[in-house]
Design an enzyme around this catalytic site. Sequence first.
Site, mmCIF file in Angstrom:
data_model
loop_
_atom_site.group_PDB
_atom_site.id
_atom_site.type_symbol
_atom_site.label_atom_id
_atom_site.label_comp_id
_atom_site.label_asym_id
_atom_site.label_seq_id
_atom_site.Cartn_x
_atom_site.Cartn_y
_atom_site.Cartn_z
ATOM 1 N N GLN A 16 8.768 -1.243 -0.875
ATOM 2 C CA GLN A 16 7.596 -1.384 -1.735
ATOM 3 C C GLN A 16 8.017 -1.914 -3.107
ATOM 4 O O GLN A 16 7.900 -1.256 -4.137
ATOM 5 C CB GLN A 16 6.860 -0.043 -1.841
ATOM 6 C CG GLN A 16 5.564 -0.068 -2.631
ATOM 7 C CD GLN A 16 4.434 -0.826 -1.965
ATOM 8 O OE1 GLN A 16 4.657 -1.601 -1.038
ATOM 9 N NE2 GLN A 16 3.213 -0.635 -2.418
ATOM 10 N N HIS A 64 6.978 0.444 2.453
ATOM 11 C CA HIS A 64 6.934 -0.851 3.141
ATOM 12 C C HIS A 64 5.923 -1.686 2.366
ATOM 13 O O HIS A 64 4.790 -1.246 2.166
ATOM 14 C CB HIS A 64 6.507 -0.673 4.596
ATOM 15 C CG HIS A 64 6.625 -1.926 5.416
ATOM 16 N ND1 HIS A 64 6.180 -2.000 6.724
ATOM 17 C CD2 HIS A 64 7.138 -3.152 5.130
ATOM 18 C CE1 HIS A 64 6.416 -3.202 7.213
ATOM 19 N NE2 HIS A 64 6.977 -3.934 6.249
ATOM 20 N N LEU A 65 6.301 -2.851 1.914
ATOM 21 C CA LEU A 65 5.516 -3.638 0.968
ATOM 22 C C LEU A 65 4.069 -3.812 1.433
ATOM 23 O O LEU A 65 3.806 -4.362 2.504
ATOM 24 C CB LEU A 65 6.179 -5.002 0.766
ATOM 25 C CG LEU A 65 5.515 -5.971 -0.212
ATOM 26 C CD1 LEU A 65 5.314 -5.333 -1.583
ATOM 27 C CD2 LEU A 65 6.344 -7.244 -0.333
ATOM 28 N N HIS A 66 3.126 -3.355 0.592
ATOM 29 C CA HIS A 66 1.719 -3.449 0.960
ATOM 30 C C HIS A 66 0.821 -3.320 -0.262
ATOM 31 O O HIS A 66 1.207 -2.769 -1.289
ATOM 32 C CB HIS A 66 1.342 -2.352 1.976
ATOM 33 C CG HIS A 66 1.412 -0.959 1.416
ATOM 34 N ND1 HIS A 66 2.600 -0.286 1.207
ATOM 35 C CD2 HIS A 66 0.441 -0.089 1.024
ATOM 36 C CE1 HIS A 66 2.375 0.918 0.719
ATOM 37 N NE2 HIS A 66 1.058 1.064 0.574
ATOM 38 N N PHE A 67 -0.397 -3.846 -0.128
ATOM 39 C CA PHE A 67 -1.478 -3.710 -1.095
ATOM 40 C C PHE A 67 -2.648 -3.009 -0.405
ATOM 41 O O PHE A 67 -2.858 -3.171 0.796
ATOM 42 C CB PHE A 67 -1.973 -5.072 -1.589
ATOM 43 C CG PHE A 67 -0.979 -5.890 -2.346
ATOM 44 C CD1 PHE A 67 -1.022 -5.960 -3.730
ATOM 45 C CD2 PHE A 67 -0.001 -6.632 -1.689
ATOM 46 C CE1 PHE A 67 -0.125 -6.730 -4.451
ATOM 47 C CE2 PHE A 67 0.902 -7.408 -2.393
ATOM 48 C CZ PHE A 67 0.847 -7.455 -3.778
#
Length: 426
Positions: free
Chosen positions: A225, A262-265
């Site tokens: 993230q 975990h990379l997210h928007f």
Amino acid sequence: MLKRVHNLSSSARKKLTQIVSASSMLKKNSESNTDTYGYSSSEFIYQTASWADTSAPQLSKFDIELHKRWDHAMSTGVFRYNIDHIVTRILPGDKHYVGQLNTLRATERRKPQVITSVKQPFNPDAFNFTWVKPEEVIFNLKNLDTSQPQHPQSGCNGEVSCNGTAASHHPTDSQGALESHGAPDSQGAPDSQGAPERHTLVVNVSPMEYGHCLLVPQIDSHQPQILTLVSIQVALETMLLSRHRGFRMGYNSLCAFASVNHLHFHVYYLEYQLIVDYCPVNHLGGKIYEITAIPCPGFVLQLHNSSVQEMARLTHKISSYFQTNDIAHNIFICRGVVFGEARNSSQTTIRLFIWPRKKFIGNKSSEDFNVACIELGGHLPIKEVDGYNTLTEADVDDIIADACLPPDQYQKIKSDITKLGLEEDS
């Protein structure tokens, strides 16, 4: 009564759905069995209706397709609960905080991962968004402007206006198509195995509002993230695909209430105006402004008189500064008036807020609500009935202020960010 963005008449929704279906190619990605929403820059919508407009919400092809699939997921039991129980109260006061009671999100959501560092590496053995069930996937997103990968620092794609002020486009039948996963994405190069990067929209199974999804850029790269330049550009392009003035997006860094590393928007619809949609800002330097309208100050950019690439690059520089200096941060992206315009001006643009804040390690910051990206934007998902009924604007201000950095630390950051803005503009 709680208003919802899907409260169009059944006949209107049916007609809109037919328009989309007629122009969409419903083919599956042969590898992931997932549809891909292909778009071009001519589909980008730079100005939406203002909050002074009392007509029904305006939807784009992207909105309609997202609504249709989100509704289907809700009707087939994909979510942990429905959202009919959510009620809304506008808190009295100048800031007009939007409080929403959502007790089920507080009790039914997935247990947050243990986060102890802003720089915590990705853990492949912990839950991540490649583990979601197929029925939780809305679609992948793919920019079709070019079949060859283009570095997001380069110029504008296709016919997109680089000043961020172009009039709204009405997509042709060849745009907004759902099709098979083909050439590499224009937002980034293929991964190490040569496969094109996937930017995936999945439902949030514990929704806080209508349309609540998670945008997971570069999903197969297993990014922690921590924002990448590609991810920010994908986020901004996704914002531009929506015609709805209440389409919102948020990002929480690690130690700022990110619950999954975990990379997210977060993306969702909210049919209420927020203070960040119109609040005045102070110019610091270059294209960087400051928000002081809420108790936690931060920095603001706008797409007006800029381009997606320029805005993404500057946002990445700011977030990288925070990351390098071990500073937790939250981002909120919304449609709002151009800086300097009146609250209900028809001159709208994309506003992006980024707040440095105290690190938080744990499960909650207060009994009433956590202070993360959504709350800093003025939208308060409240956990318990008592807080919903009794919270005042002063109470909210105190809770938000508790997330602020000490004034001397913030002033040092403000000086550095101002210099960064001036350097970028030179």
